[in-house]
Design a protein around this motif. Structure first.
Motif, PDB file in Angstrom:
ATOM      1  N   ILE A   1      -8.122  68.586  41.731  1.00 48.80           N
ATOM      2  CA  ILE A   1      -8.206  67.254  42.604  1.00 48.80           C
ATOM      3  C   ILE A   1      -6.177  67.485  42.312  1.00 48.80           C
ATOM      4  O   ILE A   1      -5.514  67.769  41.363  1.00 48.80           O
ATOM      5  CB  ILE A   1      -7.972  66.478  41.906  1.00 48.80           C
ATOM      6  N   ASP A   2      -5.998  67.464  43.702  1.00 49.40           N
ATOM      7  CA  ASP A   2      -4.191  67.421  43.486  1.00 49.40           C
ATOM      8  C   ASP A   2      -3.867  65.855  42.504  1.00 49.40           C
ATOM      9  O   ASP A   2      -3.902  65.023  43.092  1.00 49.40           O
ATOM     10  CB  ASP A   2      -3.852  67.626  45.023  1.00 49.40           C
ATOM     11  N   GLN A   3      -2.962  66.441  42.236  1.00 49.66           N
ATOM     12  CA  GLN A   3      -1.377  65.006  41.077  1.00 49.66           C
ATOM     13  C   GLN A   3      -2.681  64.448  40.561  1.00 49.66           C
ATOM     14  O   GLN A   3      -3.238  63.355  40.939  1.00 49.66           O
ATOM     15  CB  GLN A   3      -0.838  64.570  42.435  1.00 49.66           C
ATOM     16  N   LEU A   4      -3.380  64.524  40.013  1.00 48.45           N
ATOM     17  CA  LEU A   4      -4.968  63.669  39.578  1.00 48.45           C
ATOM     18  C   LEU A   4      -3.449  63.283  38.101  1.00 48.45           C
ATOM     19  O   LEU A   4      -2.894  63.842  36.912  1.00 48.45           O
ATOM     20  CB  LEU A   4      -5.552  64.522  39.049  1.00 48.45           C
ATOM     21  N   PRO A   5      -3.653  61.778  38.268  1.00 51.75           N
ATOM     22  CA  PRO A   5      -2.230  61.575  37.574  1.00 51.75           C
ATOM     23  C   PRO A   5      -3.130  60.789  35.590  1.00 51.75           C
ATOM     24  O   PRO A   5      -2.505  61.006  34.714  1.00 51.75           O
ATOM     25  CB  PRO A   5      -2.489  60.101  38.040  1.00 51.75           C
ATOM     26  N   HIS A   6      -4.531  60.897  35.583  1.00 52.46           N
ATOM     27  CA  HIS A   6      -5.349  60.596  34.315  1.00 52.46           C
ATOM     28  C   HIS A   6      -6.183  61.371  33.574  1.00 52.46           C
ATOM     29  O   HIS A   6      -7.453  60.920  34.458  1.00 52.46           O
ATOM     30  CB  HIS A   6      -5.011  59.029  34.513  1.00 52.46           C
ATOM     31  N   VAL A   7      -5.906  61.987  32.467  1.00 49.90           N
ATOM     32  CA  VAL A   7      -7.118  62.264  31.447  1.00 49.90           C
ATOM     33  C   VAL A   7      -7.114  61.421  30.315  1.00 49.90           C
ATOM     34  O   VAL A   7      -6.247  61.218  30.065  1.00 49.90           O
ATOM     35  CB  VAL A   7      -7.102  63.908  31.685  1.00 49.90           C
ATOM     36  N   VAL A   8      -7.909  61.530  30.465  1.00 47.90           N
ATOM     37  CA  VAL A   8      -8.752  60.587  29.082  1.00 47.90           C
ATOM     38  C   VAL A   8      -9.608  61.585  28.190  1.00 47.90           C
ATOM     39  O   VAL A   8     -10.454  61.946  28.451  1.00 47.90           O
ATOM     40  CB  VAL A   8      -9.377  59.274  28.884  1.00 47.90           C
ATOM     41  N   ASN A   9      -9.524  61.671  27.053  1.00 53.12           N
ATOM     42  CA  ASN A   9     -10.552  62.444  25.658  1.00 53.12           C
ATOM     43  C   ASN A   9     -10.889  61.065  25.306  1.00 53.12           C
ATOM     44  O   ASN A   9     -10.672  60.255  24.133  1.00 53.12           O
ATOM     45  CB  ASN A   9      -9.360  62.965  24.723  1.00 53.12           C
TER      46      ASN A   9
END
Length: 445
Positions: free
Chosen positions: A312-320
């Protein structure tokens, strides 16, 4: 250097431009000429560096003028691209289709979870470039519905993940069915000892490319750890999403059950969320991913294996939500944000049970991650760690040798004039991989 100077035809460059790209990424700048030269290639590149176009574009160029041998009535499969999961396979085939739209080439994708009969019909009509997961490809080989005797180019995409998922035996069975005289391209996010061993047996004096520091995390990703008690992770996640107005949040859990439970909890908090993992039907997984990409879904909860292929282009947030049990998976996970120079945020919710996992991750990436305690969610300083329990067949797809650190696929096929965007690690003990060979047989099918 523009794409026009990489030796690609006007038709291919035109298709690339229509996707809004004029300048290749570093992996593309190095890989495209290397593949066009005709030799084998060992390429190391993190997720999001443009590696897919790095091999699809030159493959289209090499195949566009027709087969080297006398053509038969039906098109022979001339290029085979193996991918570890259904979602990644579908993504790669889409890339082939989009960039080859002005060429007289056909592509198809085959994977499990859907009927095999439409795939058989596609193969009968002839396919130039085939993208497949190992399990479903073996199904076709066993049913004699595919001929691999004319393969000119073989690509192993995300080879490190295929080894981690226990596909080494399947890969060897596929290799045994291919002609000896072929070009081999191996792409991997990491160069573990297992990957080096595979490359030594597969590649013939390959060119080697490594565009990012091994096991590194990109500088454009803001990484942070929020210490929290294990039973307060869900309230903290909801708090962060609401108070910080997060949208398009990709959340990683360790297990399928944990993903389902978190989706229910977020729903009760008024946050739209869906889960993707191996127990979800292919239709449900495709729907969830589509809504997430379109911005209709606020949160996508995923296990490591199911998340492969999310691009995904410019995915802002990834949370573990849960830290991965294999440190290299941390690099894979957060690499889905901060792409193409955009700033991304990777947040890890860490409880006392995961302190050793965090130390292993920091050792791998050679940096200490900043800690930030959120007011109202301060962890109990007297809490004692509990063993992380996993059931067999968890979404992470791996089982660790020590109990103390247990290890935490889009259409039946497409055949069109061939042609996404130029998009742009894990070392287990051999015994662990061997133990997974049997039960991993259904993954990637």
């Amino acid at each position: 250097m523009p794409f026009t100077q990489l030796g690609l035809s006007d038709e291919i460059v035109r298709a690339v431009r229509e996707q809004g790209y004029t300048t290749p990424t570093p992996i593309q700048t190095q890989a495209i000429p290397a593949v066009l030269a005709g030799g084998d290639l060992l390429a190391g590149a993190q997720t999001g560096t443009g590696k897919t176009a790095g091999f699809t574009l030159p493959i289209l160029q090499l195949l566009k003028d027709g087969p080297k041998s006398t053509p038969s009535k039906s098109r022979p499969v001339r290029a085979l691209i193996l991918a570890p999961t259904r979602e990644l396979a579908a993504q790669v085939e889409e890339s082939v289709r989009v960039y080859g739209k002005y060429l007289n080439l056909r592509s198809a994708v085959i994977f499990g979870g859907v009927s095999i009969n439409p795939q058989i019909e596609l193969l009968k009509r002839g396919v130039d470039i085939l993208v497949a997961t190992p399990g479903r490809l073996l199904d076709h080989m066993q049913q004699r519905t595919i001929d691999l005797s004319r393969i000119e180019i073989l690509v192993l995409d995300e080879a490190d993940r295929m080894l981690d998922m226990g596909f080494i035996r399947d890969i060897r069975r596929v290799l045994a069915a291919l002609p000896a005289n072929r070009q081999n391209l191996l792409f991997s996010a990491t160069f573990s000892d297992e990957i080096k061993a595979l490359a030594d047996g597969l590649l013939n004096t390959p060119a080697t490319i490594e565009v990012a520091r091994r096991n590194s995390t990109v500088d454009t990703i803001e990484q942070k750890v929020h210490p929290v008690d294990r039973n307060r992770k869900h309230p903290l996640l909801s708090h962060l999403i609401k108070t910080r107005n997060w949208f398009q949040v990709l959340v990683f859990t360790r297990t399928k059950h944990g993903a389902n439970r978190l989706v229910e909890q977020l729903g009760k908090d008024g946050i739209s969320a869906l889960a993707i993992h191996g127990n979800k039907s292919q239709g449900a997984r495709t729907k969830a991913l589509s809504e997430f990409k379109d911005g209709k879904l606020q949160v996508l909860v995923a296990t490591d294996i199911a998340a492969r292929g999310i691009d995904i282009d410019q995915l802002p947030h990834v949370v573990n939500y849960d830290l991965p049990n294999v440190p290299e998976d941390y690099v894979h996970r957060i690499g889905r944000t901060g792409r193409a120079g955009a700033v991304g945020e990777a947040v890890s919710l860490v409880c006392v049970d995961e302190h050793d996992l965090l130390k292993n991750i920091e050792k791998l990436i050679k940096r200490t991650l900043p800690r930030e305690v959120i007011a109202g969610f301060e962890p109990d300083p007297n809490a004692t760690p509990q063993p992380i329990q996993l059931r067999s067949g968890n979404g992470g797809g791996r089982r660790q040798p020590q109990p103390k650190k247990p290890a935490a696929s889009a259409a039946s096929g497409a055949s069109t004039k061939s042609g996404g965007a130029p998009k742009p690690p894990a070392k287990n003990q051999p015994a662990t991989k061997a133990s997974l060979l049997h039960r991993a047989g259904n993954r990637g099918r």
